[in-house]
Enzyme design. Structure first.
Site, PDB file in Angstrom:
ATOM      1  N   GLU A 177       0.839  -1.198   0.000  1.00 20.78           N
ATOM      2  CA  GLU A 177       0.000   0.000   0.000  1.00 20.78           C
ATOM      3  C   GLU A 177       0.872   1.245   0.000  1.00 20.78           C
ATOM      4  O   GLU A 177       1.879   1.320   0.716  1.00 20.78           O
ATOM      5  CB  GLU A 177      -0.915   0.020   1.227  1.00 20.78           C
ATOM      6  CG  GLU A 177      -1.846   1.244   1.262  1.00 20.78           C
ATOM      7  CD  GLU A 177      -3.012   1.044   2.199  1.00 20.78           C
ATOM      8  OE1 GLU A 177      -3.789   0.091   1.968  1.00 20.78           O
ATOM      9  OE2 GLU A 177      -3.143   1.821   3.153  1.00 20.78           O
ATOM     10  N   LYS A 237       7.951   3.698   1.659  1.00 20.87           N
ATOM     11  CA  LYS A 237       9.365   3.369   1.837  1.00 20.87           C
ATOM     12  C   LYS A 237       9.631   2.027   1.135  1.00 20.87           C
ATOM     13  O   LYS A 237       9.557   0.966   1.753  1.00 20.87           O
ATOM     14  CB  LYS A 237       9.716   3.280   3.320  1.00 20.87           C
ATOM     15  CG  LYS A 237       9.560   4.603   4.062  1.00 20.87           C
ATOM     16  CD  LYS A 237       9.879   4.440   5.537  1.00 20.87           C
ATOM     17  CE  LYS A 237       9.726   5.768   6.270  1.00 20.87           C
ATOM     18  NZ  LYS A 237       9.986   5.609   7.726  1.00 20.87           N
ATOM     19  N   GLY A 259     -14.407   6.667   5.313  1.00 21.39           N
ATOM     20  CA  GLY A 259     -13.416   7.727   5.458  1.00 21.39           C
ATOM     21  C   GLY A 259     -13.377   8.262   6.876  1.00 21.39           C
ATOM     22  O   GLY A 259     -14.394   8.291   7.576  1.00 21.39           O
ATOM     23  N   ALA A 273      -9.369  12.822   2.051  1.00 18.39           N
ATOM     24  CA  ALA A 273     -10.668  13.493   2.208  1.00 18.39           C
ATOM     25  C   ALA A 273     -10.592  14.939   1.733  1.00 18.39           C
ATOM     26  O   ALA A 273      -9.552  15.581   1.798  1.00 18.39           O
ATOM     27  CB  ALA A 273     -11.099  13.445   3.669  1.00 18.39           C
TER      28      ALA A 273
END
Length: 293
Positions: A17, A273, A107, A51
């Site tokens: 991710e 990273k 969210g 958002a």
């Protein structure tokens, strides 16, 4: 390719991710990170969504760049601060970019919200509301879950009930929030099975390479932090290289234990990273290949 098909075709999957930059001038750097991660041949790469207009466009652009390498992309989509027209416009944009997978999210409540602000102008107040729409649009739909209970849930039973409602609305697979104690995951999976929730569950792993991350992780995910993790954070917090090595080792141990206990999906929160993700993959790639023979 749809992630549901990938999950059905492999015994173990590994995914990454990333998150888009808040400042546009950092976009190319994050794109390079995404492309570097693609070269590791993960089963898919997930791209988060901000958002209030902060990263929505960048999410679709990064997802498209990932797909163009031949790697499957999972674009996040949230209900917060979006009208229904805006959500449907985003859906059409993702379709045009050949994105087939969306993680449906309510969210988080924005930290800069004002008193009286309507946070859900679309009328879609829950991830299940969004999941139902995305399913009708032909997407493979993912959902989030909290093994230790959503911070806003009254209790774990209520959390499982809400999760079942989300799955019934059309969610094809679930990805957990970050887990640091594998026993919490195993208990959660048992409770899901008992509740009749049988979609694939992908376990979220967050490598702790900075001791200052820990408190924020607890706030974000309600995660339990084992003593073993706290110990090395205290011991190595002032030595960056030692902290990085300890964090990679801890995440590696978690993944090996999960795979050994039948967990079929591993999702690494890379924090943009790539070197950390690559180090962990180097520790477990032979294990995953052996399982998938």
């Amino acid at each position: 390719m749809k992630i549901s098909e990938i999950l059905n075709s492999k015994k173990v999957t590994l995914s990454f991710e990333i998150f888009p930059p808040k400042k546009q001038e950092a976009f190319n750097s994050v794109k390079e990170t995404a492309l570097r991660l693609c070269s590791s041949k993960p089963d898919f790469i997930s791209i988060t969504y901000g958002a209030g207009g902060s990263t929505q466009t960048n999410t679709s652009e990064l997802a498209s760049a990932v797909e163009q390498t031949g790697t499957t992309a999972l674009a996040h989509l949230t209900c917060v601060r979006s009208t229904k027209e805006q959500l449907l416009e985003t859906v059409e944009t993702l379709k045009a970019k050949n994105i087939h997978n969306i993680l449906a999210l309510r969210g988080d409540y924005p930290q800069d919200r004002t008193e009286g602000e309507v946070l859900f102008p679309s009328g879609l107040c829950h991830a299940s509301d969004l999941a139902a729409i995305l399913k009708k649009e032909g997407f493979c739909v993912g959902g989030a879950c909290y093994p230790e209970g959503h911070p806003e849930s009254a209790n774990r039973d209520a959390d499982i009930d809400n999760l079942k409602y989300k799955v019934d609305a059309g969610v094809d697979f679930l990805t957990t929030q970050m887990i640091f104690d594998n026993d919490m995951l195993y208990s959660f999976l048992y409770r899901l099975q008992s509740a009749g929730i049988h979609v694939p569950v992908i376990a979220g792993i967050m490598p702790v390479t900075n001791a200052n991350q820990v408190n924020r992780m607890v706030d974000l995910s309600n995660a339990y932090i084992p003593r073993k993790l706290l110990s090395f954070c205290d011991r190595f917090r002032n030595d960056n290289e030692a902290m990085k090595q300890a964090g990679i080792a801890y995440a590696t141990d978690q993944i090996i234990d999960m795979i050994s206990n039948g967990v079929r999906g591993i999702h690494i929160y890379t924090m943009n990273k790539p070197e950390i993700a690559e180090a962990i993959l180097g520790n477990v790639d032979s294990i995953i290949k052996a399982i998938n023979k």
